[in-house]
Design an enzyme around this catalytic site. Structure first.
Site, PDB file in Angstrom:
ATOM      1  N   ASP A  50       0.825  -1.214   0.000  1.00 25.63           N
ATOM      2  CA  ASP A  50       0.000   0.000   0.000  1.00 25.63           C
ATOM      3  C   ASP A  50       0.857   1.262   0.000  1.00 25.63           C
ATOM      4  O   ASP A  50       0.480   2.277  -0.582  1.00 25.63           O
ATOM      5  CB  ASP A  50      -0.995   0.006   1.170  1.00 25.63           C
ATOM      6  CG  ASP A  50      -2.278   0.734   0.792  1.00 25.63           C
ATOM      7  OD1 ASP A  50      -2.781   0.512  -0.331  1.00 25.63           O
ATOM      8  OD2 ASP A  50      -2.784   1.540   1.590  1.00 25.63           O
ATOM      9  N   GLU A  91      -0.269  10.837   5.264  1.00 26.77           N
ATOM     10  CA  GLU A  91      -0.356   9.389   5.099  1.00 26.77           C
ATOM     11  C   GLU A  91       1.017   8.792   4.787  1.00 26.77           C
ATOM     12  O   GLU A  91       1.379   7.742   5.322  1.00 26.77           O
ATOM     13  CB  GLU A  91      -1.326   9.101   3.957  1.00 26.77           C
ATOM     14  CG  GLU A  91      -1.883   7.698   3.977  1.00 26.77           C
ATOM     15  CD  GLU A  91      -3.129   7.611   3.105  1.00 26.77           C
ATOM     16  OE1 GLU A  91      -4.098   8.366   3.359  1.00 26.77           O
ATOM     17  OE2 GLU A  91      -3.132   6.812   2.175  1.00 26.77           O
ATOM     18  N   GLU A 143     -11.310   5.812  -2.655  1.00 23.34           N
ATOM     19  CA  GLU A 143     -11.322   6.268  -1.262  1.00 23.34           C
ATOM     20  C   GLU A 143     -12.398   5.551  -0.446  1.00 23.34           C
ATOM     21  O   GLU A 143     -12.170   5.154   0.705  1.00 23.34           O
ATOM     22  CB  GLU A 143     -11.562   7.782  -1.197  1.00 23.34           C
ATOM     23  CG  GLU A 143     -10.488   8.632  -1.878  1.00 23.34           C
ATOM     24  CD  GLU A 143      -9.172   8.683  -1.107  1.00 23.34           C
ATOM     25  OE1 GLU A 143      -8.688   7.631  -0.670  1.00 23.34           O
ATOM     26  OE2 GLU A 143      -8.632   9.805  -0.965  1.00 23.34           O
ATOM     27  N   GLU A 213      -9.459  -3.373  -6.213  1.00 20.12           N
ATOM     28  CA  GLU A 213      -9.381  -3.390  -4.742  1.00 20.12           C
ATOM     29  C   GLU A 213      -9.418  -4.820  -4.203  1.00 20.12           C
ATOM     30  O   GLU A 213      -8.669  -5.161  -3.285  1.00 20.12           O
ATOM     31  CB  GLU A 213     -10.508  -2.548  -4.125  1.00 20.12           C
ATOM     32  CG  GLU A 213     -10.330  -1.042  -4.335  1.00 20.12           C
ATOM     33  CD  GLU A 213      -9.194  -0.417  -3.513  1.00 20.12           C
ATOM     34  OE1 GLU A 213      -8.745  -1.024  -2.510  1.00 20.12           O
ATOM     35  OE2 GLU A 213      -8.736   0.680  -3.881  1.00 20.12           O
TER      36      GLU A 213
HETATM   37  C1  LIG Z   1      -5.345  -0.060  -2.558  1.00 18.37           C
HETATM   38  C2  LIG Z   1      -5.744   1.235  -1.936  1.00 18.37           C
HETATM   39  N1  LIG Z   1      -6.936   1.752  -2.242  1.00 18.37           N
HETATM   40  C3  LIG Z   1      -7.321   2.934  -1.703  1.00 18.37           C
HETATM   41  C4  LIG Z   1      -6.493   3.615  -0.840  1.00 18.37           C
HETATM   42  C5  LIG Z   1      -6.843   4.942  -0.233  1.00 18.37           C
HETATM   43  O1  LIG Z   1      -8.109   5.196  -0.144  1.00 18.37           O
HETATM   44  C6  LIG Z   1      -5.259   3.030  -0.540  1.00 18.37           C
HETATM   45  N2  LIG Z   1      -4.411   3.637   0.315  1.00 18.37           N
HETATM   46  N3  LIG Z   1      -4.915   1.851  -1.101  1.00 18.37           N
END
Ligand SMILES: Cc1ncc(CO)c(N)n1
Length: 224
Positions: A50, A91, A143, A213
């Site tokens: 991520d 972040e 998001e 996702e």
């Molecule tokens: C895979 C992924 N999708 C969305 C976000 C943020 O919303 C993230 N940080 N990582």
């Protein structure tokens, strides 16, 4: 207080693709965080992947910001997206401190296939050929999946391990929820005026985000 949302295209599409939306927002990995059974090596895999994703997400959001300035005609769009970009700054710092907390050395993490494919999709969304309404729909979906997933880990009755509540709070907090609703309202407003062609593309992009996702969460199981 949340203002009552009127039903728009996005809710209609979510109803139509409900099982995919649920797969994206209630993945086994997320459910395992919530019930406390999460395997920490899965968490570390997710963390490293991520971090790389977010580095690719920054230029995407920057592109959305430029388009909000130039194309939207509504001044508050820019402010909403700028807020999102600002929180990505925090972040990245958060990822770095989690990386040291969990001994994940980001400089050695290699993007897995699902991550590469998702980032390629983000790059395609940055083309000026893609309409603002379509880009906003993608932005909202990206998001919203994280918001819904991590909020679930904080809901009543959770057994989320204390050391993972930081991650869950990052996307599961109420401010992030409100921000997602603001992005959703922008997307809905744009979709109201979109052509049939743009609507079909926005629905397709929404489905593709959800698929990316799911594939992204799947990486936490390990392997390529
Ligand atoms: C895979 C992924 N999708 C969305 C976000 C943020 O919303 C993230 N940080 N990582």
């Amino acid at each position: 207080m949340e203002k009552p949302e009127k039903r728009g295209m996005i809710d209609t599409w979510l109803d139509k693709h409900r099982s995919l939306y649920t797969a994206a927002t209630r993945h086994d990995f997320v459910v395992s965080i919530r019930d406390g059974s999460v395997d920490l090596s899965s968490f570390k895999t997710w963390l490293g992947q991520d971090y790389l994703f977010v580095r690719g997400f920054v230029p995407f959001v920057a592109n959305v910001l430029i388009r909000a300035c130039k194309e939207s005609g509504v001044t508050s769009d820019m402010e909403v997206v700028l807020g999102g970009l600002a929180s990505l700054n925090d972040e990245i710092e958060w990822f770095k401190s989690e990386g040291s907390k969990w001994s994940v050395d980001f400089s050695t993490v290699v993007a897995q296939k699902a991550n590469q494919e998702y980032r390629r999709f983000l790059e395609a969304m940055m083309s000026s050929e893609v309409e603002y309404s379509v880009v906003m729909t993608a932005f909202w979906a990206i998001e919203a999946v994280y918001q819904e997933s991590f909020a679930h880990c904080l809901e009543e009755g959770n057994k989320t391990p204390a050391e993972l509540t930081g991650a869950c709070n990052r996307w599961g907090n109420d401010g992030f929820k409100q921000y997602c609703l603001s992005v959703k309202s922008i997307a809905e407003r744009c979709l109201e005026n979109a052509s049939g062609e743009a609507l079909a593309e926005a629905e397709d992009v929404l489905v593709r985000v959800l698929e990316h996702e799911v594939a992204f969460w799947e990486m936490s199981r390990g392997g390529q």
